[in-house]
Write a protein that holds these residues in place. Structure first.
Motif, PDB file in Angstrom:
ATOM      1  N   MET A   1       0.764  -0.995   0.051  1.00 21.98           N
ATOM      2  CA  MET A   1       0.052  -0.004  -0.125  1.00 21.98           C
ATOM      3  C   MET A   1       0.772   1.340  -0.004  1.00 21.98           C
ATOM      4  N   LYS A   2       0.452   2.282  -0.684  1.00 23.00           N
ATOM      5  CA  LYS A   2       1.098   3.534  -0.778  1.00 23.00           C
ATOM      6  C   LYS A   2       0.698   4.351   0.654  1.00 23.00           C
ATOM      7  N   ILE A   3       1.780   5.036   0.900  1.00 26.41           N
ATOM      8  CA  ILE A   3       1.767   6.167   2.090  1.00 26.41           C
ATOM      9  C   ILE A   3       2.196   7.372   1.495  1.00 26.41           C
ATOM     10  N   LYS A   4       1.824   8.395   2.624  1.00 29.46           N
ATOM     11  CA  LYS A   4       2.586   9.975   2.407  1.00 29.46           C
ATOM     12  C   LYS A   4       3.015   9.908   3.848  1.00 29.46           C
ATOM     13  N   LEU A   5       4.649  10.309   3.755  1.00 30.18           N
ATOM     14  CA  LEU A   5       5.074  10.630   4.832  1.00 30.18           C
ATOM     15  C   LEU A   5       5.661  12.013   4.983  1.00 30.18           C
ATOM     16  N   GLU A   6       5.430  12.560   5.885  1.00 27.74           N
ATOM     17  CA  GLU A   6       5.321  14.108   6.190  1.00 27.74           C
ATOM     18  C   GLU A   6       6.507  14.346   7.557  1.00 27.74           C
ATOM     19  N   LYS A   7       7.488  15.178   7.010  1.00 27.25           N
ATOM     20  CA  LYS A   7       8.460  15.602   8.005  1.00 27.25           C
ATOM     21  C   LYS A   7       7.480  16.465   9.015  1.00 27.25           C
ATOM     22  N   ILE A   8       7.127  16.574  10.104  1.00 24.94           N
ATOM     23  CA  ILE A   8       6.524  17.534  10.851  1.00 24.94           C
ATOM     24  C   ILE A   8       7.195  18.159  11.910  1.00 24.94           C
ATOM     25  N   GLU A   9       8.757  17.887  12.404  1.00 26.73           N
ATOM     26  CA  GLU A   9       9.532  18.749  13.378  1.00 26.73           C
ATOM     27  C   GLU A   9      10.808  18.249  13.114  1.00 26.73           C
ATOM     28  N   GLU A  10      11.838  19.042  13.148  1.00 21.50           N
ATOM     29  CA  GLU A  10      13.222  18.823  13.320  1.00 21.50           C
ATOM     30  C   GLU A  10      13.353  18.911  14.817  1.00 21.50           C
ATOM     31  N   LEU A  11      14.204  17.853  15.225  1.00 25.74           N
ATOM     32  CA  LEU A  11      14.608  17.767  16.498  1.00 25.74           C
ATOM     33  C   LEU A  11      15.781  18.660  16.933  1.00 25.74           C
TER      34      LEU A  11
ATOM     35  N   ASN B   1      18.231  18.393  18.820  1.00 26.68           N
ATOM     36  CA  ASN B   1      19.759  17.738  18.861  1.00 26.68           C
ATOM     37  C   ASN B   1      19.642  16.926  17.798  1.00 26.68           C
ATOM     38  N   ALA B   2      19.215  17.311  16.604  1.00 27.37           N
ATOM     39  CA  ALA B   2      19.417  16.688  15.110  1.00 27.37           C
ATOM     40  C   ALA B   2      21.017  16.418  14.761  1.00 27.37           C
ATOM     41  N   ARG B   3      21.124  15.180  14.633  1.00 29.63           N
ATOM     42  CA  ARG B   3      22.379  14.957  14.063  1.00 29.63           C
ATOM     43  C   ARG B   3      22.956  15.548  12.610  1.00 29.63           C
ATOM     44  N   HIS B   4      21.898  15.874  11.768  1.00 31.42           N
ATOM     45  CA  HIS B   4      22.177  16.388  10.605  1.00 31.42           C
ATOM     46  C   HIS B   4      21.146  17.490  10.545  1.00 31.42           C
ATOM     47  N   PRO B   5      21.220  18.648  11.104  1.00 32.89           N
ATOM     48  CA  PRO B   5      20.139  19.570  11.066  1.00 32.89           C
ATOM     49  C   PRO B   5      20.066  20.479   9.731  1.00 32.89           C
ATOM     50  N   GLY B   6      18.858  20.683   9.466  1.00 32.80           N
ATOM     51  CA  GLY B   6      18.528  21.269   8.121  1.00 32.80           C
ATOM     52  C   GLY B   6      18.737  20.412   6.946  1.00 32.80           C
ATOM     53  N   ASN B   7      18.823  19.052   6.933  1.00 33.56           N
ATOM     54  CA  ASN B   7      18.882  18.213   6.005  1.00 33.56           C
ATOM     55  C   ASN B   7      17.895  18.051   5.086  1.00 33.56           C
ATOM     56  N   ILE B   8      16.681  17.988   5.865  1.00 34.72           N
ATOM     57  CA  ILE B   8      15.371  17.837   5.068  1.00 34.72           C
ATOM     58  C   ILE B   8      14.383  19.019   5.793  1.00 34.72           C
ATOM     59  N   GLU B   9      13.780  19.782   4.987  1.00 34.22           N
ATOM     60  CA  GLU B   9      12.954  20.822   5.727  1.00 34.22           C
ATOM     61  C   GLU B   9      11.682  20.411   6.396  1.00 34.22           C
TER      62      GLU B   9
END
Length: 77
Positions: free
Chosen positions: A1-11, A13-21
């Motif tokens: 089945m197909k899904i939609k995945l959405e980034k809702i927050e950057e943590l 303490n992100a290891r790679h900040p700003g990588n995906i908006e």
């Protein structure tokens, strides 16, 4: 089945900040449900960083972000 995945927050303490908006959306086949200690794949060509926490049925955190996934409705023929 197909899904939609959405980034809702950057943590904070992100290891790679700003990588995906925040607000980024990826659609595709769900390979497996999110599991702590593994990347979450959308199709076989895109993945998140390692899942660190399952927040609820459709929300999880990774090393960098919080994501929410939803089923996409399929066409009825």
């Amino acid at each position: 089945m197909k899904i939609k995945l959405e980034k809702i927050e950057e943590l904070p303490n992100a290891r790679h900040p700003g990588n995906i908006e925040v607000g980024y959306v990826k659609e595709g086949e769900m390979i497996d449900y999110p599991k702590v200690g593994r990347a979450f794949w959308v199709g076989y060509g895109w993945r998140t960083s390692t899942v660190t926490e399952i927040v609820d049925k459709n929300t999880f955190k990774t090393l960098n972000s919080t994501y929410r996934w939803t089923w996409l409705e399929t066409e009825k023929k």
